[in-house]
Design an enzyme around this catalytic site. Structure first.
Site, PDB file in Angstrom:
ATOM      1  N   HIS A   1       4.286   4.972  12.997  1.00 34.54           N
ATOM      2  CA  HIS A   1       4.699   4.712  11.357  1.00 34.54           C
ATOM      3  C   HIS A   1       5.391   5.958  11.013  1.00 34.54           C
ATOM      4  CE1 HIS A   1       2.874   4.308   7.188  1.00 34.54           C
ATOM      5  NE2 HIS A   1       3.263   5.340   7.016  1.00 34.54           N
TER       6      HIS A   1
ATOM      7  N   ASN B   1       9.350   5.124   3.732  1.00 34.58           N
ATOM      8  CA  ASN B   1       9.122   4.471   4.987  1.00 34.58           C
ATOM      9  C   ASN B   1      10.514   4.143   5.645  1.00 34.58           C
ATOM     10  OD1 ASN B   1       6.382   3.995   3.505  1.00 34.58           O
ATOM     11  ND2 ASN B   1       5.841   3.814   5.535  1.00 34.58           N
TER      12      ASN B   1
ATOM     13  N   CYS C   1       3.365   9.449   0.936  1.00 34.28           N
ATOM     14  CA  CYS C   1       2.154   9.891   0.323  1.00 34.28           C
ATOM     15  C   CYS C   1       2.097  10.911  -0.888  1.00 34.28           C
ATOM     16  CB  CYS C   1       1.541  10.794   1.626  1.00 34.28           C
ATOM     17  SG  CYS C   1       0.064  11.461   0.950  1.00 34.28           S
TER      18      CYS C   1
ATOM     19  N   ARG D   1       0.842  -1.187  -0.093  1.00 40.90           N
ATOM     20  CA  ARG D   1      -0.100  -0.087   0.126  1.00 40.90           C
ATOM     21  C   ARG D   1       0.886   1.230  -0.039  1.00 40.90           C
ATOM     22  NH1 ARG D   1      -0.716   4.600   2.492  1.00 40.90           N
ATOM     23  NH2 ARG D   1      -0.484   3.793   4.827  1.00 40.90           N
ATOM     24  N   ASP D   2       1.516   1.478   1.128  1.00 43.97           N
ATOM     25  CA  ASP D   2       2.430   2.891   1.322  1.00 43.97           C
ATOM     26  C   ASP D   2       3.144   2.726   0.179  1.00 43.97           C
ATOM     27  OD1 ASP D   2       3.389   5.221   2.230  1.00 43.97           O
ATOM     28  OD2 ASP D   2       3.103   4.651   4.204  1.00 43.97           O
TER      29      ASP D   2
ATOM     30  N   HIS E   1       8.493   7.601   8.471  1.00 44.94           N
ATOM     31  CA  HIS E   1       9.140   7.809   7.265  1.00 44.94           C
ATOM     32  C   HIS E   1      10.563   8.196   7.510  1.00 44.94           C
ATOM     33  CE1 HIS E   1       6.202   7.000   4.146  1.00 44.94           C
ATOM     34  NE2 HIS E   1       5.253   7.329   5.246  1.00 44.94           N
TER      35      HIS E   1
HETATM   36  N1  COA Z   1     -13.054   4.352  -4.101  1.00 42.68           N
HETATM   37  C1  COA Z   1     -13.525   4.274  -5.315  1.00 42.68           C
HETATM   38  N2  COA Z   1     -14.084   5.392  -5.855  1.00 42.68           N
HETATM   39  C2  COA Z   1     -14.301   6.397  -5.077  1.00 42.68           C
HETATM   40  C3  COA Z   1     -14.124   6.378  -3.548  1.00 42.68           C
HETATM   41  C4  COA Z   1     -13.616   5.303  -3.183  1.00 42.68           C
HETATM   42  N3  COA Z   1     -13.253   5.023  -1.802  1.00 42.68           N
HETATM   43  N4  COA Z   1     -14.308   7.378  -2.963  1.00 42.68           N
HETATM   44  C5  COA Z   1     -15.069   8.235  -4.002  1.00 42.68           C
HETATM   45  N5  COA Z   1     -15.010   7.654  -5.277  1.00 42.68           N
HETATM   46  C6  COA Z   1     -15.171   8.175  -6.594  1.00 42.68           C
HETATM   47  C7  COA Z   1     -16.520   8.612  -6.484  1.00 42.68           C
HETATM   48  O1  COA Z   1     -17.459   7.345  -7.039  1.00 42.68           O
HETATM   49  C8  COA Z   1     -16.441   9.475  -7.679  1.00 42.68           C
HETATM   50  O2  COA Z   1     -16.336   9.043  -9.113  1.00 42.68           O
HETATM   51  P1  COA Z   1     -17.218   9.634 -10.293  1.00 42.68           P
HETATM   52  O3  COA Z   1     -16.478  11.069 -10.572  1.00 42.68           O
HETATM   53  O4  COA Z   1     -16.825   8.554 -11.252  1.00 42.68           O
HETATM   54  O5  COA Z   1     -18.506   9.711 -10.010  1.00 42.68           O
HETATM   55  C9  COA Z   1     -15.125  10.215  -7.318  1.00 42.68           C
HETATM   56  O6  COA Z   1     -14.337   9.031  -6.853  1.00 42.68           O
HETATM   57  C10 COA Z   1     -15.097  11.423  -6.947  1.00 42.68           C
HETATM   58  O7  COA Z   1     -15.797  11.354  -5.397  1.00 42.68           O
HETATM   59  P2  COA Z   1     -15.890  12.346  -4.285  1.00 42.68           P
HETATM   60  O8  COA Z   1     -16.595  11.896  -3.405  1.00 42.68           O
HETATM   61  O9  COA Z   1     -16.160  13.748  -4.957  1.00 42.68           O
HETATM   62  O10 COA Z   1     -14.165  12.385  -4.032  1.00 42.68           O
HETATM   63  P3  COA Z   1     -13.132  13.295  -4.102  1.00 42.68           P
HETATM   64  O11 COA Z   1     -12.637  13.773  -5.610  1.00 42.68           O
HETATM   65  O12 COA Z   1     -13.475  14.644  -3.290  1.00 42.68           O
HETATM   66  O13 COA Z   1     -12.024  12.623  -3.242  1.00 42.68           O
HETATM   67  C11 COA Z   1     -11.212  10.595  -1.934  1.00 42.68           C
HETATM   68  C12 COA Z   1     -12.125  11.963  -1.980  1.00 42.68           C
HETATM   69  C13 COA Z   1     -11.081  10.619  -0.486  1.00 42.68           C
HETATM   70  C14 COA Z   1     -12.026   9.843  -2.551  1.00 42.68           C
HETATM   71  C15 COA Z   1      -9.922  10.864  -2.539  1.00 42.68           C
HETATM   72  O14 COA Z   1      -9.271  11.967  -2.331  1.00 42.68           O
HETATM   73  C16 COA Z   1      -9.163   9.614  -2.140  1.00 42.68           C
HETATM   74  O15 COA Z   1      -9.347   8.338  -2.534  1.00 42.68           O
HETATM   75  N6  COA Z   1      -7.901   9.918  -1.544  1.00 42.68           N
HETATM   76  C17 COA Z   1      -6.962   8.860  -1.086  1.00 42.68           C
HETATM   77  C18 COA Z   1      -5.472   9.661  -0.899  1.00 42.68           C
HETATM   78  C19 COA Z   1      -4.659   8.566  -0.364  1.00 42.68           C
HETATM   79  O16 COA Z   1      -4.910   7.391  -0.437  1.00 42.68           O
HETATM   80  N7  COA Z   1      -3.439   9.088  -0.078  1.00 42.68           N
HETATM   81  C20 COA Z   1      -2.299   8.396   0.349  1.00 42.68           C
HETATM   82  C21 COA Z   1      -2.628   7.658   1.712  1.00 42.68           C
HETATM   83  S1  COA Z   1      -2.454   8.681   2.879  1.00 42.68           S
HETATM   84 ZN    ZN Z   2       3.197   6.478   5.429  1.00 40.43          ZN
END
Ligand code: COA
Ligand code: ZN
Length: 310
Positions: A208, A250, A241, A16-17, A210
């Site tokens: 955790h 990490n 990230c 994942r990370d 880094h």
């Molecule tokens: N899995 C799959 N798709 C997802 C989802 C999830 N958990 N959450 C939202 N989506 C999809 C929505 O269905 C939507 O799809 P569409 O455009 O096809 O309709 C799109 O993503 C946008 O949804 P929204 O709720 O507006 O999300 P957002 O664009 O504001 O993003 C997060 C919010 C949280 C989903 C996004 O920023 C994210 O996944 N961040 C993770 C970052 C990360 O992992 N960083 C590293 C680890 S710390």
């Molecule tokens: Zn991390």
């Protein structure tokens, strides 16, 4: 007084990370082979993937396929990172052992990473926690930027602990304090570890780190000394990230396991097996990795080889 324990748990986060921050898409077969090999190394927990938006983290867009295809070792807890309810539903459909919800204690980093305010994240994660509690899955919460935020600098420790207390009150099984961009330093780690242990004695507490500034192993020793027994680590020292400026790898699993092993601390992890998996990383991701052990070997490797040749 030193509280250094004799047994510590190493939780491997490379699928994942590690992979979330790579430009090259590692195909599903290779991810599954990597997790299956890691499952035989003696880790307590493996973070297999994240159920995030595929637009935010394209590297992990095959989360379901990976979860369905890995061979599960009953001695390993398989976890995945989840930012919202949508992610939790996806993870639960995969019969995951643990859901690791995430938010940042920094408002700026939470907005950059999760596109929500901290309060919006909390409200959503509170619902996730209550949904997961009606299943057999465990629930862990990872708090990002606890030891400093690349955009805001130090986060007030009282504010950090207010978030710890809010999640603790919801009855989570574990809390992870994340040093997202390697800003932690030993004295701060000792202070935060002591306070966190006092608050969370009956649940799992993970640190955790880094290694952005080369302090991760030193920080680990200080946390261990304060009584922390669970550490996330990442094969080869890759990771980071993509939404935190300047984030790099990490703490490196093999460097950490080696340090603990030579210090007489049991991790249950087999170093030779870890090195065998780590050795395949550069070809898989297309570049060299920061691991020291991969280059230097165990501190006695050369001596043993020389003795055999004599
Ligand atoms: N899995 C799959 N798709 C997802 C989802 C999830 N958990 N959450 C939202 N989506 C999809 C929505 O269905 C939507 O799809 P569409 O455009 O096809 O309709 C799109 O993503 C946008 O949804 P929204 O709720 O507006 O999300 P957002 O664009 O504001 O993003 C997060 C919010 C949280 C989903 C996004 O920023 C994210 O996944 N961040 C993770 C970052 C990360 O992992 N960083 C590293 C680890 S710390
Ligand atoms: Zn991390």
């Amino acid at each position: 007084m030193s509280h250094t324990p004799r047994q510590v748990h190493i939780q491997e986060v490379s699928p994942r990370d590690g992979l979330q921050n790579e430009c090259r898409f590692v195909d599903t077969d290779a991810k599954v082979a990597m997790v299956d090999a890691l499952s035989e190394c003696g880790f307590s927990k493996i973070e297999v993937t994240s159920f995030t938006s595929p637009r935010a983290i394209p590297a992990l867009r095959d989360a379901e396929a990976v979860m369905h295809r890995i061979k599960r070792n009953p001695n390993v807890v398989y976890t995945a990172l989840v930012p919202n309810m949508r992610g939790a539903l996806r993870a639960m459909e995969c019969q995951i052992d643990e859901i690791n919800v995430v938010m940042s204690v920094s408002e700026s980093h939470n907005r950059a990473n999760l596109r929500m305010s901290r309060e919006e994240s909390f409200v959503q994660l509170r619902d996730v926690i209550s949904a997961v509690k009606s299943t057999t899955s465990r629930i862990n919460v990872s708090l990002s930027t606890v030891f400093g935020c690349p955009m805001e600098g130090d986060i007030e420790e009282d504010d950090v602990f207010a978030w710890v207390e809010k999640f603790h009150a919801l009855g989570v099984d574990g809390i992870t304090l994340c040093d997202t961009t390697g800003m932690a330093y030993p004295r701060q780690v000792g202070r935060i570890a002591t306070r966190a242990i006092a608050l969370t004695s009956e649940i799992d507490l993970t640190f955790h780190f880094h290694n952005t500034r080369g302090i991760a192993l030193a920080n680990t020793l200080v946390a261990l000394d304060a009584g922390v027994t669970r550490f996330d680590a990442c094969l080869g020292g890759i990771g980071g990230c993509p939404y935190a400026p300047g984030a790099t790898g990490n703490v490196c699993t093999e460097d950490l396991v080696h340090m603990l092993e030579v210090n007489g601390i049991d991790t249950g992890v087999d170093l030779a097996s870890v090195l065998n998996v780590s050795r395949r990383l550069p070809e898989m991701i297309g570049h060299d990795v920061p691991s020291h052990l991969l280059k230097a070997g165990h501190r006695l490797t050369k001596a043993t080889q020389a003795a055999t040749q004599d």
